[in-house]
Design a protein around this motif. Structure first.
Motif, short mmCIF file in Angstrom:
data_model
loop_
_atom_site.label_atom_id
_atom_site.label_comp_id
_atom_site.label_asym_id
_atom_site.label_seq_id
_atom_site.Cartn_x
_atom_site.Cartn_y
_atom_site.Cartn_z
N CYS A 79 3.16 -6.33 -10.43
CA CYS A 79 3.13 -4.78 -10.87
C CYS A 79 4.40 -4.24 -10.74
O CYS A 79 5.03 -3.36 -11.19
CB CYS A 79 2.06 -4.22 -10.12
SG CYS A 79 0.32 -4.73 -10.61
N TYR A 88 7.50 5.21 -9.74
CA TYR A 88 5.95 5.16 -9.18
C TYR A 88 5.95 6.34 -8.06
O TYR A 88 4.92 6.90 -7.73
CB TYR A 88 5.76 3.76 -8.40
CG TYR A 88 4.45 3.58 -7.71
CD1 TYR A 88 3.43 3.27 -8.53
CD2 TYR A 88 4.43 3.63 -6.42
CE1 TYR A 88 2.39 2.99 -7.62
CE2 TYR A 88 3.15 3.70 -5.65
CZ TYR A 88 2.04 3.21 -6.18
OH TYR A 88 0.59 3.03 -5.90
N CYS A 148 -2.28 -3.55 -12.67
CA CYS A 148 -1.11 -2.98 -13.47
C CYS A 148 -1.39 -3.09 -14.87
O CYS A 148 -1.76 -4.07 -15.24
CB CYS A 148 0.34 -3.23 -12.95
SG CYS A 148 0.55 -4.98 -12.71
#
Length: 148
Positions: A79, A88, A148
């Protein structure tokens, strides 16, 4: 008074254990060059997913608190390759802005098979974030979010 009794008891137990140790008359241990087998620890089935359940709780709390460092560190290597830390960080900051930090993982259940885990849990106050069989991966000695 109770503390002194505890210390005295501990000292007596230590003295007793020392008295039971090997003496000079015992033969010396030999080193055959073959390593002894490591002891194995078996985890009762009821507790196999405890570490994964703890990881889910930490990840969920850090996600909604916009603790980017903690949440990003809990992403699997797979991920982490798909999303940069900066991108993120924007996601978790937005989650904290939209929903606030107080959304614990509850009713957490974990299924573990080797280095693969599936977590099912609810997110307190946010049913749209409830998860069923969310994938996690054991990397080294830590569970990592792998959805993910």
């Amino acid at each position: 008074m109770r503390t002194r009794a505890t210390i005295a008891t501990a000292a007596l137990l230590l003295a007793a254990l020392t008295a039971c140790s090997s003496t000079d008359d015992a033969p010396a241990a030999s080193d055959s060059g073959t390593p002894a087998a490591e002891p194995t620890v078996s985890v009762p089935a009821a507790h196999e997913g405890d570490d994964l359940m703890a990881a889910v709780a930490v990840y969920t709390a850090s996600y909604f608190a916009a603790d980017t460092d903690t949440a990003y560190a809990m992403l699997s290597a797979r991920c982490a390759k798909q999303i940069t830390k900066d991108t993120y960080a924007g996601v978790v900051r937005q989650a904290a802005t939209d929903y606030g930090p107080d959304h614990a993982a509850t009713d957490v259940r974990a299924e573990v098979s080797g280095d693969v885990g599936l977590a099912t849990y609810k997110v307190e106050g946010l049913p749209k974030f409830d998860q069923t069989k969310q994938p996690w991966a054991l990397e080294g000695d830590a569970w990592k979010y792998d959805a993910c």
